[in-house]
Design a protein around this motif. Structure first.
Motif, mmCIF file in Angstrom:
data_model
loop_
_atom_site.group_PDB
_atom_site.id
_atom_site.type_symbol
_atom_site.label_atom_id
_atom_site.label_comp_id
_atom_site.label_asym_id
_atom_site.label_seq_id
_atom_site.Cartn_x
_atom_site.Cartn_y
_atom_site.Cartn_z
ATOM 1 N N GLN A 1 3.935 50.291 21.425
ATOM 2 C CA GLN A 1 2.575 50.394 20.887
ATOM 3 C C GLN A 1 1.546 50.243 22.003
ATOM 4 O O GLN A 1 0.458 50.798 21.923
ATOM 5 C CB GLN A 1 2.336 49.329 19.814
ATOM 6 N N ALA A 2 1.896 49.485 23.033
ATOM 7 C CA ALA A 2 0.982 49.250 24.153
ATOM 8 C C ALA A 2 1.127 50.299 25.253
ATOM 9 O O ALA A 2 0.539 50.177 26.306
ATOM 10 C CB ALA A 2 1.239 47.856 24.736
ATOM 11 N N TRP A 3 1.922 51.337 25.020
ATOM 12 C CA TRP A 3 2.181 52.374 26.032
ATOM 13 C C TRP A 3 0.917 53.122 26.360
ATOM 14 O O TRP A 3 0.158 53.419 25.460
ATOM 15 C CB TRP A 3 3.230 53.338 25.499
ATOM 16 N N PRO A 4 0.596 53.462 27.585
ATOM 17 C CA PRO A 4 1.371 53.095 28.764
ATOM 18 C C PRO A 4 1.047 51.678 29.227
ATOM 19 O O PRO A 4 -0.090 51.248 29.199
ATOM 20 C CB PRO A 4 0.936 54.114 29.808
ATOM 21 N N VAL A 5 2.082 50.990 29.612
ATOM 22 C CA VAL A 5 1.958 49.642 30.149
ATOM 23 C C VAL A 5 1.828 49.786 31.658
ATOM 24 O O VAL A 5 2.609 50.503 32.276
ATOM 25 C CB VAL A 5 3.200 48.807 29.775
ATOM 26 N N PRO A 6 0.843 49.113 32.279
ATOM 27 C CA PRO A 6 0.597 49.311 33.709
ATOM 28 C C PRO A 6 1.809 49.156 34.619
ATOM 29 O O PRO A 6 1.966 49.904 35.567
ATOM 30 C CB PRO A 6 -0.452 48.247 34.028
ATOM 31 N N ASP A 7 2.704 48.201 34.341
ATOM 32 C CA ASP A 7 3.845 47.984 35.229
ATOM 33 C C ASP A 7 5.110 48.693 34.775
ATOM 34 O O ASP A 7 6.182 48.423 35.249
ATOM 35 C CB ASP A 7 4.114 46.488 35.396
ATOM 36 N N ASP A 8 4.984 49.616 33.854
ATOM 37 C CA ASP A 8 6.146 50.334 33.339
ATOM 38 C C ASP A 8 6.041 51.793 33.742
ATOM 39 O O ASP A 8 4.993 52.401 33.648
ATOM 40 C CB ASP A 8 6.191 50.228 31.812
ATOM 41 N N SER A 9 7.148 52.343 34.184
ATOM 42 C CA SER A 9 7.156 53.750 34.548
ATOM 43 C C SER A 9 7.866 54.548 33.462
ATOM 44 O O SER A 9 8.545 53.989 32.616
ATOM 45 C CB SER A 9 7.883 53.941 35.884
ATOM 46 N N VAL A 10 7.707 55.847 33.504
ATOM 47 C CA VAL A 10 8.411 56.700 32.564
ATOM 48 C C VAL A 10 9.907 56.523 32.813
ATOM 49 O O VAL A 10 10.362 56.585 33.955
ATOM 50 C CB VAL A 10 7.993 58.177 32.765
ATOM 51 N N PRO A 11 10.689 56.268 31.767
ATOM 52 C CA PRO A 11 12.101 55.985 31.973
ATOM 53 C C PRO A 11 12.886 57.216 32.397
ATOM 54 O O PRO A 11 12.543 58.331 32.043
ATOM 55 C CB PRO A 11 12.574 55.507 30.598
ATOM 56 N N ALA A 12 13.914 56.933 33.157
ATOM 57 C CA ALA A 12 14.859 57.998 33.496
ATOM 58 C C ALA A 12 15.714 58.253 32.266
ATOM 59 O O ALA A 12 15.464 57.709 31.198
ATOM 60 C CB ALA A 12 15.717 57.545 34.674
ATOM 61 N N ASP A 13 16.711 59.080 32.422
ATOM 62 C CA ASP A 13 17.619 59.354 31.316
ATOM 63 C C ASP A 13 18.207 58.060 30.774
ATOM 64 O O ASP A 13 18.266 57.042 31.452
ATOM 65 C CB ASP A 13 18.751 60.263 31.785
ATOM 66 N N CYS A 14 18.674 58.132 29.546
ATOM 67 C CA CYS A 14 19.326 56.978 28.924
ATOM 68 C C CYS A 14 20.611 56.650 29.694
ATOM 69 O O CYS A 14 20.930 57.282 30.691
ATOM 70 C CB CYS A 14 19.600 57.264 27.462
ATOM 71 N N ASN A 15 21.351 55.680 29.202
ATOM 72 C CA ASN A 15 22.545 55.202 29.904
ATOM 73 C C ASN A 15 23.798 56.029 29.644
ATOM 74 O O ASN A 15 24.842 55.745 30.210
ATOM 75 C CB ASN A 15 22.816 53.747 29.517
ATOM 76 N N GLU A 16 23.713 57.053 28.815
ATOM 77 C CA GLU A 16 24.889 57.830 28.417
ATOM 78 C C GLU A 16 25.698 58.336 29.611
ATOM 79 O O GLU A 16 26.916 58.302 29.603
ATOM 80 C CB GLU A 16 24.475 59.012 27.537
ATOM 81 N N HIS A 17 25.058 58.791 30.635
ATOM 82 C CA HIS A 17 25.781 59.374 31.771
ATOM 83 C C HIS A 17 25.899 58.401 32.936
ATOM 84 O O HIS A 17 26.235 58.793 34.044
ATOM 85 C CB HIS A 17 25.096 60.667 32.210
ATOM 86 N N ARG A 18 25.661 57.140 32.672
ATOM 87 C CA ARG A 18 25.767 56.105 33.705
ATOM 88 C C ARG A 18 27.061 55.317 33.572
ATOM 89 O O ARG A 18 27.188 54.237 34.104
ATOM 90 C CB ARG A 18 24.580 55.146 33.613
ATOM 91 N N GLY A 19 27.997 55.800 32.795
ATOM 92 C CA GLY A 19 29.274 55.114 32.621
ATOM 93 C C GLY A 19 29.388 54.548 31.225
ATOM 94 O O GLY A 19 28.403 54.287 30.558
ATOM 95 N N ALA A 20 30.595 54.362 30.785
ATOM 96 C CA ALA A 20 30.849 53.874 29.432
ATOM 97 C C ALA A 20 30.571 52.380 29.344
ATOM 98 O O ALA A 20 30.779 51.635 30.298
ATOM 99 C CB ALA A 20 32.303 54.148 29.048
ATOM 100 N N ALA A 21 30.111 51.945 28.198
ATOM 101 C CA ALA A 21 29.904 50.521 27.957
ATOM 102 C C ALA A 21 31.261 49.834 27.875
ATOM 103 O O ALA A 21 32.234 50.391 27.393
ATOM 104 C CB ALA A 21 29.139 50.314 26.657
ATOM 105 N N LEU A 22 31.306 48.627 28.379
ATOM 106 C CA LEU A 22 32.546 47.876 28.355
ATOM 107 C C LEU A 22 32.783 47.280 26.976
ATOM 108 O O LEU A 22 31.836 46.934 26.278
ATOM 109 C CB LEU A 22 32.471 46.737 29.388
ATOM 110 N N PRO A 23 34.039 47.135 26.585
ATOM 111 C CA PRO A 23 34.324 46.496 25.299
ATOM 112 C C PRO A 23 33.776 45.070 25.282
ATOM 113 O O PRO A 23 33.674 44.420 26.314
ATOM 114 C CB PRO A 23 35.856 46.488 25.231
#
Length: 131
Positions: free
Chosen positions: A102-124
């Motif tokens: 709701q506060a977007w854009p937040v001064p210290d926040d940048s536009v996010p990169a892609d989600c975590n899907e292609h950064r490796g599988a989540a561990l059990p």
């Protein structure tokens, strides 16, 4: 019905969320009018988009749960859905994400990169919690 489908069904009924194509191209997504909020990648994994401020504020709590995987530098966290209580955690985190954006854009926040899907599988959960 899988846990992810149950969560998706509940969240799709929220007035601040609507279904959209995920920016990563995998699975299904829900977004607010300001940003993509969730990517449902499988029956057990959901990527959730938080702001840098929200991650800093709740980092200790996020790290202490075995259901959440954080990737350094990412504004997305992966929530592993294995038990009913994980859906409750996800719903709470979606509420945090919506409030944060709701506060977007937040001064210290940048536009996010892609989600975590292609950064490796989540561990059990057992590996994440050390048990």
């Amino acid at each position: 019905m899988t846990l992810a489908l149950r969560a998706m069904t509940q969240l799709a009924a929220w007035p601040d969320l609507s279904e959209a194509r995920p920016g990563c191209g995998t699975g299904r997504a829900l977004r607010s009018d300001r940003a993509e909020i969730l990517h449902f990648h499988s029956d057990h994994e959901v990527d959730l988009h938080l702001t840098a401020r929200a991650i800093r504020r709740y980092e200790d709590h996020l790290r202490s749960t075995g259901a959440v995987r954080m990737v350094p530098g990412s504004r997305w966290v992966t929530v592993r859905l294995e038990v009913d209580s994980d859906i409750h955690l996800l719903l709470t985190l979606v509420s945090v994400a919506l409030q944060s954006h709701q506060a977007w854009p937040v001064p210290d926040d940048s536009v996010p990169a892609d989600c975590n899907e292609h950064r490796g599988a989540a561990l059990p959960r057992t590996i994440l919690s050390g048990s």
